[in-house]
Design a protein around this motif. Structure first.
Motif, short mmCIF file in Angstrom:
data_model
loop_
_atom_site.label_atom_id
_atom_site.label_comp_id
_atom_site.label_asym_id
_atom_site.label_seq_id
_atom_site.Cartn_x
_atom_site.Cartn_y
_atom_site.Cartn_z
N LEU A 39 0.69 -1.08 -0.06
CA LEU A 39 -0.01 0.11 -0.07
C LEU A 39 0.68 1.25 0.10
CD1 LEU A 39 -2.79 1.46 0.12
CD2 LEU A 39 -2.75 1.08 2.62
N THR A 40 1.76 1.40 0.79
CA THR A 40 2.59 2.50 0.91
C THR A 40 3.35 2.49 -0.32
OG1 THR A 40 2.91 2.28 3.25
CG2 THR A 40 4.47 3.63 2.25
N GLU A 41 3.96 1.39 -0.86
CA GLU A 41 4.76 1.68 -2.29
C GLU A 41 3.73 2.10 -3.16
OE1 GLU A 41 7.70 -2.03 -1.78
OE2 GLU A 41 5.61 -2.64 -2.40
N ALA A 46 2.01 6.50 -6.84
CA ALA A 46 0.82 7.39 -7.34
C ALA A 46 1.37 8.74 -7.31
CB ALA A 46 -0.53 7.15 -6.72
N HIS A 47 2.05 9.27 -6.01
CA HIS A 47 2.37 10.62 -5.70
C HIS A 47 3.29 11.00 -6.73
CE1 HIS A 47 0.16 11.60 -2.42
NE2 HIS A 47 0.68 10.63 -1.67
N LEU A 48 4.30 10.43 -7.22
CA LEU A 48 5.27 10.47 -8.08
C LEU A 48 4.71 10.61 -9.27
CD1 LEU A 48 7.97 7.87 -6.87
CD2 LEU A 48 8.18 10.61 -6.64
N ASN A 54 7.46 13.98 -12.63
CA ASN A 54 7.29 12.55 -12.14
C ASN A 54 8.18 12.36 -11.10
OD1 ASN A 54 6.44 11.89 -15.46
ND2 ASN A 54 4.76 11.48 -13.45
N GLU A 55 8.83 13.51 -10.29
CA GLU A 55 9.58 13.42 -9.15
C GLU A 55 9.22 14.28 -8.07
OE1 GLU A 55 13.45 14.45 -11.04
OE2 GLU A 55 12.85 16.72 -10.66
N LEU A 56 9.93 13.62 -6.87
CA LEU A 56 9.87 14.24 -5.76
C LEU A 56 11.02 14.23 -4.73
CD1 LEU A 56 5.93 13.50 -4.77
CD2 LEU A 56 6.79 15.60 -5.25
N ARG A 57 11.26 15.23 -4.08
CA ARG A 57 12.67 15.02 -2.87
C ARG A 57 11.95 13.86 -2.12
NH1 ARG A 57 15.89 20.25 -2.43
NH2 ARG A 57 16.93 18.90 -0.88
N VAL A 58 12.85 13.32 -1.60
CA VAL A 58 12.41 12.22 -0.63
C VAL A 58 11.79 12.70 0.46
CG1 VAL A 58 13.36 10.17 0.62
CG2 VAL A 58 14.30 10.62 -1.54
N ARG A 64 4.15 13.02 2.33
CA ARG A 64 2.83 12.73 1.45
C ARG A 64 2.48 11.20 1.80
NH1 ARG A 64 3.30 15.73 -4.35
NH2 ARG A 64 4.10 17.59 -3.47
N VAL A 65 3.32 10.40 2.08
CA VAL A 65 2.89 8.96 2.56
C VAL A 65 2.79 8.75 4.06
CG1 VAL A 65 3.41 8.14 0.27
CG2 VAL A 65 5.05 7.91 2.03
N GLY A 66 3.25 9.72 4.68
CA GLY A 66 2.98 9.73 6.24
C GLY A 66 4.24 8.93 6.80
#
Length: 153
Positions: A39-41, A46-48, A54-58, A64-66
């Motif tokens: 689920l977290t994966e 989906a956020h990426l 198609n990228e986010l800082r870690v 965003r995923v808590g």
């Protein structure tokens, strides 16, 4: 009176949180069995997929995923090992690491997104059937009560 409101708010929140955990557990089991992704994966992918370029800082992905920073780093490493993401270094700050979704990751998100949305709707719409321990009427009131406590920034 204030103590009663606080107690009612905490009880309502506890029931909403327990229900959310039950829904997440069901979604996680379904995703693993059906798509071999946690689920977290899936949420991270989906956020990426939805992010610019198609990228986010870690760090941002973690929020965003808590997850905390170290858990998000491990998550990105798992996704990298599966070929679903790659890492990129921030050009302005070499300490900043980006998670970037790969074509394989994007394909997975596109495959899962519709069925995932359907599954969420099924679980929420059939809460009493899927989660017999939940009083759906009370839960509806609890969600309304919790929503009323949330003030926009």
């Amino acid at each position: 009176m204030k103590a009663t409101v606080a107690t009612d708010a905490s009880a309502a929140w506890s029931r909403v949180a327990a229900f959310a955990s039950a829904v997440d557990a069901s979604l996680g089991k379904w995703l693993l069995e059906t798509y071999r992704v946690g689920l977290t994966e899936y949420r991270a992918l989906a956020h990426l997929e939805d992010a610019p370029d198609n990228e986010l800082r870690v760090n941002d992905l973690a929020q965003r995923v808590g997850l905390n920073q170290s858990s998000a780093t491990r998550l990105v490493s798992r996704l990298y090992a599966k070929g679903l993401t790659r890492r990129d270094v921030c050009p302005d700050d070499a300490r900043g690491v980006y998670a970037v979704i790969t074509e394989q990751g994007a394909t997975l998100v596109h495959e899962v997104r519709g069925p995932y949305e359907d599954r969420v709707r099924e679980l929420l719409g059939g809460a009493a059937a899927h989660f017999p321990q939940v009083d759906a009427v009370q839960l509806g009131r609890d969600v309304t009560d919790v929503g009323a406590l949330i003030s926009p920034a």
